[in-house]
Design an enzyme around this catalytic site. Structure first.
Site: not given
Length: 432
Positions: A13, A16, A38, A40-41, A225, A240, A332, A414
């Site tokens: 998370d 990426k 599994n 989610g980008h 991941q 994972t 972030k 970012s």
């Protein structure tokens, strides 16, 4: 020609997808090398949000070819739904821009059922799986009984494999977990049709990669991941079922290690984690709630609320070693605007002893207390800034302190979710 690997260096998370989307401006090929849906980008382009689960995040760049390598486990329904959606949006007009390895393993109905049933049976010890069938699919792969994409294009072979596996899978589902059995005949009929629909995308992705290297193309490898969800190097068993580190590119995509030029680690300016497992810098008070609310910390795949805490440089140093990082991208940073002070974990205290090193065992990590250094914050909003020199002094000091602690340069920063809301300090594809 430059080959860049992008990997998460926390617990997934890290954002990426945004970084891959931006770097894909200079890439000819974008390659997914492990994991399944599994992951989610999330991509934010021109004010529109799109979440990729299997299709590589370079798909929105019209010049890229996007490969799904043999190290990925593929749910055909999910992949076809993504391809249909992307095609309907106008972003995919040529099927040759998405190539799927015939050697990638397939997720079937019994994998998702067993994933959910097993996690339910763990009760208080649940790992926090997404229930997408990833683990059981990799289990069959390693046990040499899996079904691969190429098998979907060969109905007699698929029939034999499904007949062989149905009895075994249904025994566990019905006798151990009390679930309904899977109808093998209906499964066969559906997956033959899914194979027919996937056939235009199936290819030998390893040969495509080799030709690209020989032709001097820029290649971007996209991991799913994060390092500490890696089945070997992560916080096992809260991990994972695949290898998420940079070295997995070689097996998961089918390239030799001498092909790789750079490894970019993706981190948030703070830390999040989904699911169970130790989290030394987790803030269970107002700070964690503030980070979660301002950072909109909910999983792109499951919608689960993420656990939030402060940046952990013990984690980042370990990730730098395991992945051989040549640089970092920090996402972030804008979320930290408005804080008077920003804590950063620089060491752990375990059983009364200070250490700079990430512990080897889960028990030690569970007992670890983060030791913080407090850095001055900044009030200014930074989302509109595009140059390093124009960031507030304390924001620059924050980044520079992380560089010093991890001993890896921060090459991208970012400051917002959009593709252009990024400060680039170094060109990762020089000359392109």
């Amino acid at each position: 020609m430059t080959a860049v690997v992008v990997v998460g260096v926390q617990w997934g998370d890290e954002g990426k997808g945004k970084i891959v989307d931006r770097l894909a401006l200079s890439a000819d090929l974008v390659v997914r090398f492990q994991g399944g849906n599994n992951a989610g980008h999330t991509l934010n382009v021109d004010g529109k949000q799109r979440v990729m689960h299997l299709v590589p995040s370079g798909i929105l760049q019209p010049r890229t070819v996007n490969l799904i390598g043999p190290g990925v486990v593929v749910d055909p329904r999910v992949l076809l739904k993504e391809l249909d959606d992307i095609t309907a949006s106008g972003a995919l007009r040529d099927p040759s821009r998405v190539r799927l390895s015939g050697r990638a393993h397939v997720i079937l109905d019994w994998h998702t059922a067993l994933d959910k049933a097993r996690d339910e049976s763990r009760e208080g010890g649940a790992i926090g799986t997404t229930g997408r069938g990833i683990g059981p699919a990799y289990e069959d792969k390693i046990a040499r009984r899996g079904i691969r994409v190429a098998d979907l294009l060969d109905p007699p072979r698929l029939r034999e494999a499904i007949d062989r596996l149905t009895k075994e899978k249904n025994f566990e589902l019905t006798q151990i977990h009390g679930w309904e059995p899977i109808d093998g005949d209906a499964l066969f009929d559906e997956y033959v049709e899914l194979g027919r629909r996937l056939e235009p995308y199936v290819d030998h992705t390893g040969r495509i990669l080799d030709r690209a290297f020989r032709d001097g193309k820029n290649v971007l490898f996209e991991g799913a991941q994060g390092t500490f969800l890696d089945v070997d190097h992560g916080t096992y068993p809260y991990v994972t079922s695949s290898n998420c580190v940079a070295g997995a590119v070689c097996t998961g995509a089918g390239v030799g290690p001498t092909r790789i030029d750079r490894v970019l680690g993706i981190t948030k300016a703070y830390t999040t984690r989904v699911g169970g497992g130790p989290f030394p810098t987790e803030d269970l008070g107002e700070g964690g709630e503030w980070l979660g609310a301002k950072g909109k910390e909910f999983g792109a795949t499951t919608g689960r609320k993420r656990r939030c805490g402060w940046l952990d440089t013990v984690v980042l140093r370990e990730a730098a070693i395991v992945n051989g990082l040549s640089g970092l991208a920090m996402n972030k940073l804008d979320i930290l605007s408005g804080l008077k002070e920003v804590p950063v974990a620089v060491k752990y205290r375990i059983d009364g002893k200070l250490t700079d090193d990430f512990p080897m065992t889960l028990g030690e990590l569970a007992r670890a207390e983060a030791v913080y250094e407090t850095l001055p914050g900044w009030e200014e909003e930074i989302t509109g800034i595009r140059e390093w020199s124009k960031l507030p002094d304390n924001a620059r000091r924050y980044v520079e302190r992380i560089e010093a602690l991890v001993e890896v340069p921060v090459q991208l920063i970012s400051v917002g979710p959009g593709r252009d809301e990024t400060i680039c300090r170094e060109d990762l594809f020089p000359g392109s």
